[in-house]
Write an enzyme that holds these catalytic residues in place. Sequence first.
Site, short mmCIF file in Angstrom:
data_model
loop_
_atom_site.label_atom_id
_atom_site.label_comp_id
_atom_site.label_asym_id
_atom_site.label_seq_id
_atom_site.Cartn_x
_atom_site.Cartn_y
_atom_site.Cartn_z
N ASP A 196 0.86 -1.19 0.00
CA ASP A 196 0.00 0.00 0.00
C ASP A 196 0.89 1.24 0.00
O ASP A 196 2.12 1.11 -0.02
CB ASP A 196 -0.93 -0.01 1.23
CG ASP A 196 -0.19 0.22 2.54
OD1 ASP A 196 1.06 0.29 2.53
OD2 ASP A 196 -0.86 0.36 3.57
N ASP A 228 1.39 4.80 2.28
CA ASP A 228 0.97 5.43 3.53
C ASP A 228 1.42 6.89 3.57
O ASP A 228 2.56 7.21 3.23
CB ASP A 228 1.61 4.69 4.72
CG ASP A 228 1.45 3.19 4.64
OD1 ASP A 228 0.34 2.71 4.91
OD2 ASP A 228 2.42 2.48 4.29
N ASP A 282 -3.33 4.60 2.60
CA ASP A 282 -3.63 4.83 4.00
C ASP A 282 -3.27 6.28 4.33
O ASP A 282 -2.13 6.68 4.17
CB ASP A 282 -2.75 3.88 4.82
CG ASP A 282 -3.43 3.34 6.05
OD1 ASP A 282 -4.51 3.85 6.39
OD2 ASP A 282 -2.88 2.41 6.66
N1 DCT Z 1 2.45 -0.38 11.84
C1 DCT Z 1 2.77 -0.92 13.09
N2 DCT Z 1 2.08 -1.98 13.57
C2 DCT Z 1 1.07 -2.52 12.84
C3 DCT Z 1 0.74 -2.00 11.58
C4 DCT Z 1 1.47 -0.93 11.09
O1 DCT Z 1 3.67 -0.44 13.75
N3 DCT Z 1 0.40 -3.57 13.35
C5 DCT Z 1 3.22 0.74 11.31
C6 DCT Z 1 4.56 0.31 10.82
C7 DCT Z 1 4.49 0.44 9.34
C8 DCT Z 1 3.37 1.40 9.08
O2 DCT Z 1 2.54 1.33 10.23
C9 DCT Z 1 2.62 1.12 7.83
O3 DCT Z 1 2.08 -0.19 7.84
P1 DCT Z 1 2.14 -1.12 6.56
O4 DCT Z 1 1.74 -0.38 5.35
O5 DCT Z 1 1.38 -2.36 6.90
O6 DCT Z 1 3.69 -1.53 6.53
P2 DCT Z 1 4.80 -1.18 5.48
O7 DCT Z 1 6.08 -1.31 6.20
O8 DCT Z 1 4.51 0.11 4.80
O9 DCT Z 1 4.70 -2.39 4.48
P3 DCT Z 1 4.31 -2.36 2.92
O10 DCT Z 1 5.53 -1.87 2.23
O11 DCT Z 1 3.98 -3.76 2.56
O12 DCT Z 1 3.14 -1.46 2.75
MG MG Z 2 2.74 0.42 3.69
#
Ligand code: DCT
Ligand code: MG
Length: 408
Positions: free
Chosen positions: A233, A235, A332
């Site tokens: 995604d 963010d 997000d």
């Molecule tokens: N986060 C966290 N604990 C969670 C979910 C999310 O600390 N249970 C934080 C850390 C990363 C950030 O929010 C964004 O979440 P993701 O988009 O799920 O992670 P990402 O590292 O951006 O992974 P991706 O590259 O797959 O989107």
């Molecule tokens: Mg992400």
Amino acid sequence: LDISWYTESMRAGRPVHILDRHKLQVRFTGQDKEMAVFSVPSYACQRRTTLDNQNTTLTDALSLLAENAELSDEDGRGVAFRRAAAVLKALPKPVTDMAQLRGLPCLGEHSLRVIRDILENGMSSEVESTKQSERYKALKVLTGIFGVGAKTADRWIREGIHTLHQLRDSGHTLNRAQQAGVFLHYDDLNRPVSKADADIIGETVGKAVDAVLPGAQVTLIGGFRRGKLTGHDVDFLITHPEEGREEGLMPKVVSWLESRGFLLYQKTTRNSYLECKDGPARPPSNIDRFERCLSIFKLANEETGGTTQLETLTENGTEPAGHRPWRAVRVDLVVSPVSQFAFALLGWTGSKLFERELRRWAGYEKAMSLSSHALYDNKQSRYLRATSEEEIFAHLGLEYIPPSERNA
Ligand code: DCT
Ligand code: MG
């Protein structure tokens, strides 16, 4: 570091040369063997973990077992495998011999067994049988649906639903998110998002924010801030330099985007975090208290020139993605007051394990509670303010680790 083998070597008269404090490069003179023995601190937030992973075979295997445990509601086992994988990601060289791992933290019996299998046989039978298992395959397919978590997937599997077709034929009523996820955008949402796509979406979000509140700032967070080239995604964190101006911003941004056809789906949750009411920064979940919008963006394909007009959506989503002038991308959005910005930035940059380890470090080593909103010192009974990530690391007594080295 367990150095009994090392002192034994010394006693046996096999000279050992330490060339580097962190990478104990050991030479057993007079023997054929030459190998690096590693030493790393035990919390992931004390380590520098870049994307340059030297042990992908081992970490992929452990991550798969972690994922399987998490999907099976065994979070403890999941974290144990994640921690073991993170230790291997931090090593400067590929592991070739079990002896190199002696004394390393977070490598439990189970993880060591998996590593030994791979080093000795080129693969782990447990990983292979998990990958082939009907349950794991079904969990992957079903949790691949936007809005479907491990619990729902498990319930469906127990009813004999293993595939999307079986789900469609089952007569289950799906919520709005799941309908978007399963009927409309399944393939798109399970395709990695590139950094280039993230940047294009970033421009659009920037325009929206600028139009509804000039001076507000948008920051790319999550994996892309850590330097990843793809993500599941995109963010973004939004704030305004004047405290309070960010209030009510999200609905305005969302309607700007919606009225121009940029959103295929959105669900906004309101900010419920109030320091004085909630007491110490220990909210039930550390990530869901900002004004937050979980959305599916309609990203125009570059080559077709693109369109931002909403089109009639096909009912079954079978239209090949390549024939459409757009693709669906999960986005997000998070809004933070500027007083909490540094905490939000640190908390939303990840990785998930790095965040978990930061909070564990704060609690166990410093008697502090860290969230994406604040840092509370339990001994002094007060909040510690910060306007940058560097200050938060300093409060926690940790060396500053930049985003690109938080890929634990
Ligand atoms: N986060 C966290 N604990 C969670 C979910 C999310 O600390 N249970 C934080 C850390 C990363 C950030 O929010 C964004 O979440 P993701 O988009 O799920 O992670 P990402 O590292 O951006 O992974 P991706 O590259 O797959 O989107
Ligand atoms: Mg992400």
